[in-house]
Design an enzyme around this catalytic site. Structure first.
Site, PDB file in Angstrom:
ATOM      1  N   GLY A   1     -32.425 -22.197  15.293  1.00  0.00           N
ATOM      2  CA  GLY A   1     -33.812 -21.914  15.692  1.00  0.00           C
ATOM      3  C   GLY A   1     -33.876 -21.389  17.112  1.00  0.00           C
ATOM      4  O   GLY A   1     -34.699 -21.827  17.914  1.00  0.00           O
ATOM      5  N   ALA A   2     -33.009 -20.407  17.424  1.00  0.00           N
ATOM      6  CA  ALA A   2     -32.826 -19.999  18.822  1.00  0.00           C
ATOM      7  C   ALA A   2     -33.500 -18.687  19.186  1.00  0.00           C
ATOM      8  O   ALA A   2     -33.287 -18.162  20.273  1.00  0.00           O
ATOM      9  CB  ALA A   2     -31.338 -19.934  19.145  1.00  0.00           C
TER      10      ALA A   2
ATOM     11  N   ASP B   1     -31.684 -20.199   6.748  1.00  0.00           N
ATOM     12  CA  ASP B   1     -32.614 -21.329   6.668  1.00  0.00           C
ATOM     13  C   ASP B   1     -31.746 -22.582   6.702  1.00  0.00           C
ATOM     14  O   ASP B   1     -30.916 -22.783   5.805  1.00  0.00           O
ATOM     15  CB  ASP B   1     -33.387 -21.209   5.341  1.00  0.00           C
ATOM     16  CG  ASP B   1     -34.286 -22.404   5.070  1.00  0.00           C
ATOM     17  OD1 ASP B   1     -34.221 -23.402   5.830  1.00  0.00           O
ATOM     18  OD2 ASP B   1     -35.045 -22.344   4.082  1.00  0.00           O
ATOM     19  N   VAL B   2     -31.906 -23.399   7.731  1.00  0.00           N
ATOM     20  CA  VAL B   2     -31.003 -24.555   7.868  1.00  0.00           C
ATOM     21  C   VAL B   2     -31.121 -25.528   6.686  1.00  0.00           C
ATOM     22  O   VAL B   2     -30.208 -26.316   6.440  1.00  0.00           O
ATOM     23  CB  VAL B   2     -31.211 -25.311   9.205  1.00  0.00           C
ATOM     24  CG1 VAL B   2     -30.776 -24.476  10.395  1.00  0.00           C
ATOM     25  CG2 VAL B   2     -32.641 -25.824   9.357  1.00  0.00           C
TER      26      VAL B   2
ATOM     27  N   ASN C   1     -31.465 -27.475  16.889  1.00  0.00           N
ATOM     28  CA  ASN C   1     -32.765 -27.362  17.557  1.00  0.00           C
ATOM     29  C   ASN C   1     -33.895 -27.009  16.591  1.00  0.00           C
ATOM     30  O   ASN C   1     -35.063 -27.289  16.875  1.00  0.00           O
ATOM     31  CB  ASN C   1     -32.643 -26.293  18.656  1.00  0.00           C
ATOM     32  CG  ASN C   1     -33.986 -25.838  19.175  1.00  0.00           C
ATOM     33  OD1 ASN C   1     -34.625 -26.523  19.966  1.00  0.00           O
ATOM     34  ND2 ASN C   1     -34.447 -24.668  18.717  1.00  0.00           N
TER      35      ASN C   1
ATOM     36  N   SER D   1     -37.546 -35.744  19.722  1.00  0.00           N
ATOM     37  CA  SER D   1     -38.814 -35.626  20.450  1.00  0.00           C
ATOM     38  C   SER D   1     -39.194 -37.020  20.939  1.00  0.00           C
ATOM     39  O   SER D   1     -38.749 -38.023  20.358  1.00  0.00           O
ATOM     40  CB  SER D   1     -39.901 -35.121  19.489  1.00  0.00           C
ATOM     41  OG  SER D   1     -41.183 -35.421  19.983  1.00  0.00           O
TER      42      SER D   1
ATOM     43  N   TYR E   1     -43.812 -35.817  11.350  1.00  0.00           N
ATOM     44  CA  TYR E   1     -42.921 -35.356  12.419  1.00  0.00           C
ATOM     45  C   TYR E   1     -42.161 -36.556  13.012  1.00  0.00           C
ATOM     46  O   TYR E   1     -40.949 -36.473  13.245  1.00  0.00           O
ATOM     47  CB  TYR E   1     -43.781 -34.680  13.474  1.00  0.00           C
ATOM     48  CG  TYR E   1     -43.045 -33.995  14.609  1.00  0.00           C
ATOM     49  CD1 TYR E   1     -42.325 -32.821  14.395  1.00  0.00           C
ATOM     50  CD2 TYR E   1     -43.119 -34.494  15.910  1.00  0.00           C
ATOM     51  CE1 TYR E   1     -41.685 -32.172  15.451  1.00  0.00           C
ATOM     52  CE2 TYR E   1     -42.485 -33.847  16.968  1.00  0.00           C
ATOM     53  CZ  TYR E   1     -41.765 -32.687  16.728  1.00  0.00           C
ATOM     54  OH  TYR E   1     -41.143 -32.050  17.780  1.00  0.00           O
TER      55      TYR E   1
ATOM     56  N   LYS F   1     -38.136 -37.012  13.356  1.00  0.00           N
ATOM     57  CA  LYS F   1     -37.486 -37.048  14.662  1.00  0.00           C
ATOM     58  C   LYS F   1     -36.799 -38.392  14.920  1.00  0.00           C
ATOM     59  O   LYS F   1     -35.800 -38.452  15.640  1.00  0.00           O
ATOM     60  CB  LYS F   1     -38.493 -36.728  15.775  1.00  0.00           C
ATOM     61  CG  LYS F   1     -38.962 -35.269  15.750  1.00  0.00           C
ATOM     62  CD  LYS F   1     -37.796 -34.289  15.863  1.00  0.00           C
ATOM     63  CE  LYS F   1     -38.217 -32.863  16.118  1.00  0.00           C
ATOM     64  NZ  LYS F   1     -37.080 -31.929  16.120  1.00  0.00           N
TER      65      LYS F   1
ATOM     66  N   ILE G   1     -43.495 -29.621  25.964  1.00  0.00           N
ATOM     67  CA  ILE G   1     -42.849 -28.432  26.526  1.00  0.00           C
ATOM     68  C   ILE G   1     -43.670 -27.202  26.131  1.00  0.00           C
ATOM     69  O   ILE G   1     -44.177 -27.126  24.996  1.00  0.00           O
ATOM     70  CB  ILE G   1     -41.383 -28.311  25.996  1.00  0.00           C
ATOM     71  CG1 ILE G   1     -40.591 -29.611  26.254  1.00  0.00           C
ATOM     72  CG2 ILE G   1     -40.679 -27.094  26.613  1.00  0.00           C
ATOM     73  CD1 ILE G   1     -40.402 -30.004  27.710  1.00  0.00           C
TER      74      ILE G   1
HETATM   75  P1  NAP Z   1     -40.792 -23.156  18.283  1.00  0.00           P
HETATM   76  O1  NAP Z   1     -40.915 -22.102  19.316  1.00  0.00           O
HETATM   77  O2  NAP Z   1     -41.791 -23.220  17.182  1.00  0.00           O
HETATM   78  O3  NAP Z   1     -39.324 -23.102  17.702  1.00  0.00           O
HETATM   79  C1  NAP Z   1     -38.952 -23.725  16.519  1.00  0.00           C
HETATM   80  C2  NAP Z   1     -37.755 -22.999  15.993  1.00  0.00           C
HETATM   81  O4  NAP Z   1     -37.292 -23.646  14.790  1.00  0.00           O
HETATM   82  C3  NAP Z   1     -38.068 -21.562  15.626  1.00  0.00           C
HETATM   83  O5  NAP Z   1     -37.187 -20.713  16.326  1.00  0.00           O
HETATM   84  C4  NAP Z   1     -37.814 -21.491  14.122  1.00  0.00           C
HETATM   85  O6  NAP Z   1     -37.145 -20.313  13.693  1.00  0.00           O
HETATM   86  C5  NAP Z   1     -36.880 -22.653  13.921  1.00  0.00           C
HETATM   87  N1  NAP Z   1     -36.915 -23.068  12.514  1.00  0.00           N
HETATM   88  C6  NAP Z   1     -37.939 -23.624  11.841  1.00  0.00           C
HETATM   89  N2  NAP Z   1     -37.600 -23.800  10.538  1.00  0.00           N
HETATM   90  C7  NAP Z   1     -36.329 -23.343  10.424  1.00  0.00           C
HETATM   91  C8  NAP Z   1     -35.423 -23.248   9.339  1.00  0.00           C
HETATM   92  N3  NAP Z   1     -35.763 -23.676   8.114  1.00  0.00           N
HETATM   93  N4  NAP Z   1     -34.197 -22.722   9.560  1.00  0.00           N
HETATM   94  C9  NAP Z   1     -33.844 -22.271  10.800  1.00  0.00           C
HETATM   95  N5  NAP Z   1     -34.662 -22.332  11.862  1.00  0.00           N
HETATM   96  C10 NAP Z   1     -35.889 -22.861  11.675  1.00  0.00           C
HETATM   97  O7  NAP Z   1     -40.880 -24.594  18.965  1.00  0.00           O
HETATM   98  P2  NAP Z   1     -39.996 -25.310  20.088  1.00  0.00           P
HETATM   99  O8  NAP Z   1     -40.944 -26.115  20.850  1.00  0.00           O
HETATM  100  O9  NAP Z   1     -39.116 -24.369  20.774  1.00  0.00           O
HETATM  101  O10 NAP Z   1     -39.140 -26.314  19.182  1.00  0.00           O
HETATM  102  C11 NAP Z   1     -37.733 -26.428  19.255  1.00  0.00           C
HETATM  103  C12 NAP Z   1     -37.337 -27.861  18.947  1.00  0.00           C
HETATM  104  O11 NAP Z   1     -37.818 -28.717  19.986  1.00  0.00           O
HETATM  105  C13 NAP Z   1     -37.926 -28.405  17.648  1.00  0.00           C
HETATM  106  O12 NAP Z   1     -36.976 -29.209  17.001  1.00  0.00           O
HETATM  107  C14 NAP Z   1     -39.073 -29.261  18.133  1.00  0.00           C
HETATM  108  O13 NAP Z   1     -39.420 -30.258  17.215  1.00  0.00           O
HETATM  109  C15 NAP Z   1     -38.517 -29.811  19.416  1.00  0.00           C
HETATM  110  N6  NAP Z   1     -39.489 -30.333  20.366  1.00  0.00           N
HETATM  111  C16 NAP Z   1     -40.451 -29.508  20.902  1.00  0.00           C
HETATM  112  C17 NAP Z   1     -41.345 -30.040  21.814  1.00  0.00           C
HETATM  113  C18 NAP Z   1     -42.428 -29.215  22.462  1.00  0.00           C
HETATM  114  O14 NAP Z   1     -43.316 -29.794  23.109  1.00  0.00           O
HETATM  115  N7  NAP Z   1     -42.403 -27.897  22.344  1.00  0.00           N
HETATM  116  C19 NAP Z   1     -41.270 -31.383  22.163  1.00  0.00           C
HETATM  117  C20 NAP Z   1     -40.293 -32.182  21.602  1.00  0.00           C
HETATM  118  C21 NAP Z   1     -39.399 -31.634  20.713  1.00  0.00           C
HETATM  119  P3  NAP Z   1     -37.894 -18.987  13.166  1.00  0.00           P
HETATM  120  O15 NAP Z   1     -39.014 -18.746  14.139  1.00  0.00           O
HETATM  121  O16 NAP Z   1     -36.813 -17.951  13.213  1.00  0.00           O
HETATM  122  O17 NAP Z   1     -38.374 -19.230  11.769  1.00  0.00           O
END
Ligand code: NAP
Length: 245
Positions: free
Chosen positions: A9-10, A60-61, A87, A140, A153, A157, A186
């Site tokens: 998910g990078a 797709d993971v 991630n 998280s 969620y 997590k 974040i």
């Molecule tokens: P984001 O911008 O929505 O990124 C999420 C990523 O996950 C996207 O790049 C997406 O890929 C990928 N993803 C979703 N389903 C997938 C699948 N089936 N296979 C492969 N990739 C998949 O949000 P983010 O905030 O950066 O989140 C990254 C991680 O941090 C997540 O695990 C989230 O739960 C965690 N987190 C975020 C926060 C926050 O406040 N933002 C806080 C705590 C934890 P595509 O776009 O290519 O589909």
């Protein structure tokens, strides 16, 4: 030979910052994406322009066949997997009574089964025989404390934390560390749904008085993969501005 990292998910958000951080440190980087092809291509171009080594791979993971093929491709291209960062994740806001079995299944498929798939595939195909490496799983704060309207969620997590702790014990003798990074709020697309007022309220509840940046998560992930962190395993590190103490 350079070390190699896979970041799931990078293409954007926290994952993209993690990919940049490892690229800067000289790693070969596999940028996994699912739907964000254009963003993955842009990130690849950005890193290659700076002279860094990276590839993008759509998988797709939750789909084990696609994951196995991705791991094969990374090994074919870079010959090693030294660091794995799970991630990829999704979030959903719903009252508990509105969550369907399908909603729950989808959440678990991406976060929990996804983390299981990529980790087991990388271990079986390479890491366990190498007897060296780091796995960092992104959870998280809500996996630690639980969040109202996010039972879905929170289940996924906290499962990641349980999986990581158990795996840290099992993989210790193989010299592979497994740690969790559990960010607070974040600034990414994941929080785009909040109104300005809601974001202000959230900031007011954070001791450091602000929402975090993706770089502030990426730095912690990078540290956990470093030589200096070789004696750290099974731990949950939470960059959260003091939101959870
Ligand atoms: P984001 O911008 O929505 O990124 C999420 C990523 O996950 C996207 O790049 C997406 O890929 C990928 N993803 C979703 N389903 C997938 C699948 N089936 N296979 C492969 N990739 C998949 O949000 P983010 O905030 O950066 O989140 C990254 C991680 O941090 C997540 O695990 C989230 O739960 C965690 N987190 C975020 C926060 C926050 O406040 N933002 C806080 C705590 C934890 P595509 O776009 O290519 O589909």
């Amino acid at each position: 030979m350079s070390n190699t990292v896979i970041v799931t998910g990078a293409a954007k958000g926290i994952g993209a910052s993690i990919a940049r951080e490892f690229a800067k440190a000289g790693y070969n980087v596999c940028i996994n994406y699912n739907t964000s092809k254009k963003q993955a291509q842009d990130l690849q171009k950005e890193l290659q322009k700076l002279g860094y080594s990276c590839m993008i791979y759509q998988a797709d993971v939750a789909n084990r066949k696609q994951v196995d093929e991705m791991i094969d491709e990374v090994l074919k291209r870079y010959k090693s997997i030294d660091v794995l960062v799970n991630n990829a994740g999704i979030c959903e806001y719903k009252l508990f009574n509105d969550i369907t079995n399908l909603d729950l299944q989808k959440m678990l498929d991406v976060s929990v089964i996804g983390t299981f798939n990529v980790t087991q595939s990388a271990l079986k195909k390479y890491m366990i025989n190498k007897k060296d490496g780091s796995i960092i799983n992104i959870s998280s704060i809500w996996g630690i404390t639980g969040a109202s309207m996010e039972v879905n969620y929170s289940i996924s997590k906290s499962a990641i934390i349980g999986m990581s702790k158990a795996l840290a014990k099992e993989l210790g003798p193989s010299n592979i560390t497994v740690n969790v990074v559990a960010p607070g709020m974040i600034n990414t697309d994941m929080n785009a749904k909040f109104t300005k007022e809601e974001l202000q309220e959230i900031e007011d509840s954070i001791p450091l008085c602000r929402i975090g940046n993706t770089d502030e998560v990426a730095g912690v992930v990078k540290f956990l993969a470093s030589k200096e962190a070789r004696y750290i395993t099974g731990q949950v590190i939470s960059p959260n501005g003091g939101m959870v103490i």
